[in-house]
Scaffold this motif. Sequence first.
Motif: not given
Length: 334
Positions: A246-249, A259-261, A270-271, A294-295
């Motif tokens: 996971a990418f946690v932004f 846009h980042l994805a 994954k975000l 995500m817990r």
Amino acid sequence: MRIIGLACAVPKDESPIEEAIGRFPEEIVRKIIGNTGVHTRRIAPRGMSASDLSVRAAESLFEATGVAKDSVDAIIFVSQTGDYLTPTTSSLLQHRLGLPNTTFTFDLNKGCTGYTDGLIVAEGLLSGLRMNRVLLIVSDALSKMVDTEDQSTALLFGDAASATLLERDGHQISYVCGTDGSGFDAIHQNGGYRVWDTPDAYPIPFRSITSTIDGALVFEFTLKRIPSLVRDLLQNIDWSVEDVDAFVFHQANLFIMKHLARKLKVPMEKLPLSLDRFGNTSGASIPMTLVASMRETLNRPQRLVLVGFGVGLAWSAVSLSWSSSEIVLPMIEI
């Protein structure tokens, strides 16, 4: 370092964005919901500060982990909305939490990069100064600093606190960070001594100290800096996008995150998101997302990339190999 546990606290009352219809035209409100992805937020009532939320999160964490308070060597309090200009809010938290007088306390005036910057500083205390345990608290109550008539900010921010217990265990985190202070005015509050120390500044009422955002400039900065930041971090640790669970932004807004994805070729699944339910919670948005979205999945080992960006203009990313032994509490409401 190792994360022992993580807890987040929010005000109990929800504030749906649609309630602003009437104060703002319905078309504007619907557009804000569509662009930001924010549907509801938690707003601290009068008399509840960022430190109050912090105390609740930290006390819950001590209770759940069983960590002795006298084993904590330092408190890092990261916020843009501390209780006073002086003294530091971390000093007040040492007293309110009942930590020993030997506790090293200091504040970091950070916003969107608050959690990732806080982890970097905590790692320095644990590895460089050989401390054993650090309490990292990241909290903001930005609703108290927002111009209620400003469409760009009035419906975006929520209030929240996170508390993270960290201990030294021989594992180093990897990070990449940077700052471009030439863009300081893209996101700023108009208070402070430079503003007050001008001939036309007296008297300056408290409510005139508000936050402003240049959305176009922030968007341009984000797309310019953040994809390369993430790529640099992945290259440093020899991970691919596929290796990351996971990418946690930082939860700036949904428009930016999409846009980042796309730029990074990261699937949106994954975000994880928390801004839809809690708004942009500033530096607390990354731990808020870990807890809110995500817990249930954090009960197994995972590779995570945490990415903060914004006010400063600043950016920082941290890689973590999450362990199933780390305790993540449900969202605490007060």
